[in-house]
Design a protein around this motif. Structure first.
Motif, PDB file in Angstrom:
ATOM      1  N   PRO A   3       0.816  -1.207   0.000  1.00  0.00           N
ATOM      2  CA  PRO A   3       0.000   0.000   0.000  1.00  0.00           C
ATOM      3  C   PRO A   3       0.854   1.263   0.000  1.00  0.00           C
ATOM      4  O   PRO A   3       1.919   1.301   0.621  1.00  0.00           O
ATOM      5  CB  PRO A   3      -0.809  -0.128   1.296  1.00  0.00           C
ATOM      6  N   THR A  23      -3.429  -5.689   4.994  1.00  0.00           N
ATOM      7  CA  THR A  23      -2.809  -4.526   4.355  1.00  0.00           C
ATOM      8  C   THR A  23      -3.787  -3.818   3.430  1.00  0.00           C
ATOM      9  O   THR A  23      -3.735  -2.600   3.271  1.00  0.00           O
ATOM     10  CB  THR A  23      -1.568  -4.956   3.556  1.00  0.00           C
ATOM     11  N   HIS A  24      -4.696  -4.581   2.801  1.00  0.00           N
ATOM     12  CA  HIS A  24      -5.704  -3.965   1.935  1.00  0.00           C
ATOM     13  C   HIS A  24      -6.598  -3.041   2.751  1.00  0.00           C
ATOM     14  O   HIS A  24      -6.847  -1.895   2.367  1.00  0.00           O
ATOM     15  CB  HIS A  24      -6.575  -5.037   1.277  1.00  0.00           C
ATOM     16  N   PHE A  28      -6.642   1.043   2.983  1.00  0.00           N
ATOM     17  CA  PHE A  28      -7.865   1.725   2.565  1.00  0.00           C
ATOM     18  C   PHE A  28      -8.270   2.784   3.584  1.00  0.00           C
ATOM     19  O   PHE A  28      -8.628   3.910   3.220  1.00  0.00           O
ATOM     20  CB  PHE A  28      -8.978   0.705   2.393  1.00  0.00           C
ATOM     21  N   LEU A 104      -8.352  -0.416  -4.388  1.00  0.00           N
ATOM     22  CA  LEU A 104      -7.608  -1.597  -4.825  1.00  0.00           C
ATOM     23  C   LEU A 104      -7.111  -1.422  -6.264  1.00  0.00           C
ATOM     24  O   LEU A 104      -6.036  -1.930  -6.624  1.00  0.00           O
ATOM     25  CB  LEU A 104      -8.486  -2.849  -4.723  1.00  0.00           C
ATOM     26  N   GLU A 107      -4.035   0.728  -6.170  1.00  0.00           N
ATOM     27  CA  GLU A 107      -2.888  -0.028  -5.688  1.00  0.00           C
ATOM     28  C   GLU A 107      -2.414  -1.070  -6.690  1.00  0.00           C
ATOM     29  O   GLU A 107      -1.416  -1.753  -6.452  1.00  0.00           O
ATOM     30  CB  GLU A 107      -3.248  -0.727  -4.367  1.00  0.00           C
ATOM     31  N   ILE A 109      -3.974  -3.757  -7.412  1.00  0.00           N
ATOM     32  CA  ILE A 109      -4.421  -5.084  -6.988  1.00  0.00           C
ATOM     33  C   ILE A 109      -5.519  -5.592  -7.923  1.00  0.00           C
ATOM     34  O   ILE A 109      -5.608  -6.784  -8.220  1.00  0.00           O
ATOM     35  CB  ILE A 109      -4.913  -5.038  -5.529  1.00  0.00           C
TER      36      ILE A 109
END
Length: 315
Positions: A3, A23-24, A28, A104, A107, A109
């Motif tokens: 992140p 970590t997500h 956030f 996300l 990032e 992801i």
């Protein structure tokens, strides 16, 4: 990739199960605070919403967040409905989810957000309750001399209705924010956005009485000190405001559904009924989107329909 935002310590996210990578979620929350500039209460609400999504995700058959499909998220919305949450609460969950998926994407992801394909539930199924002008007047007069803080409570109720401010905005008022001779005050709303709100003569008179008779004995003269304080001199909070509105509403025989936000709804509806333009009302309420303000046009239309039904000879 890790992140870009420093995780917030001691947050709800830190207690999340391993349904979603911590970590997500932590990133956030830091993103909401650091880059979106959202108010603390909004961040807390969004964080709580994502915790609920994480709990659901943990029980689902989806292995990874990158595997979530539109059908999966539709199932999540059905799950929220099964919990019998209010329509407005489900709508907020959807906003939280969309912001989370966009984060996300930022990032790297996710390549795309399937959450953006979800439709918001109808928000007009339950129109906000409003008080009549007579009921508001009776509520403002409800505090009596035998109450612990009659002058403060009268001033607080008067300011809530005069400005249409949220309870949290009134609680955060500082002495330097008041301009009683000019009849306005400065308030800080969601996202730390400042706006000027007018104080009508009733609110000005109530504030002057409170500041002269009650407040000097409990709070200092610093311009940075809170306007509305407890007997110990500390700033009151939203829960205290909620309780006192409930108490005085009950005293005059109003529904127990009356809250500080009822006064905000009443302010907006009465302003429209007396000719205020929708754009001006948006600024007064501190709404980021005109669509939020437009709910009061529905409320006013409902009120007019009720009057027509009651008064028309063939209603």
């Amino acid at each position: 990739m890790p992140p870009r935002f420093k995780p917030v310590q001691n947050s709800v996210a830190s207690a999340l199960p391993t349904a979603l990578p911590s970590t997500h979620v932590e990133g956030f929350v830091a993103y909401l605070q650091g880059e979106c500039g959202l108010a603390r209460n909004t961040v807390i609400s969004y964080e709580r919403d994502i915790k609920r999504f994480s709990d659901w995700f943990h029980e689902s058959a989806v292995a990874r967040v990158t595997d979530i499909t539109l059908q999966d998220l539709s199932g999540y919305l059905r799950y929220l409905h099964e919990l019998k949450l209010a329509t407005s609460t489900i709508a907020r969950h959807l906003v939280s989810l969309k912001m989370f998926f966009r984060y996300l994407m930022l990032e790297g992801i996710l390549k795309e957000s399937v959450a953006d394909l979800l439709n918001s539930p109808k928000l007009w199924e339950h129109l906000p309750k409003v008080l009549s002008e007579d009921a508001v007047n009776r509520l403002l007069d409800a505090p009596m001399h035998q109450d612990l803080n009659p002058y403060r409570d009268r001033a607080l109720l008067a300011v809530l209705y005069a400005t249409g401010c949220r309870a949290s905005e009134v609680c955060s008022l500082k002495m330097r924010d008041l301009q009683l001779d000019e009849g306005f005050c400065r308030c800080v709303g969601k996202g730390n956005k400042e706006r000027l709100v007018s104080l009508n003569p009733v609110a000005v008179a109530a504030l002057k009485t409170y500041l002269a008779r009650e407040r000097p004995a409990r709070a200092g003269t610093s311009l940075d000190s809170p306007v509305f304080t407890s007997r110990s001199g500390r700033s009151i909070d939203r829960i205290q405001v909620w309780k006192l509105v409930k108490r005085y509403a009950s005293r005059i025989g109003l529904s127990d559904a009356v809250t500080p936000h009822t006064l905000r709804h009443s302010f907006a509806t009465h302003m429209l009924a007396n000719g205020a333009e929708i754009r001006a009302l948006q600024e007064l309420l501190g709404h980021a989107s005109i669509r939020t303000t437009q709910i009061y046009t529905h409320v006013e239309h409902s009120r007019l329909k009720a009057i027509h039904k009651q008064c028309h000879p063939r209603g």
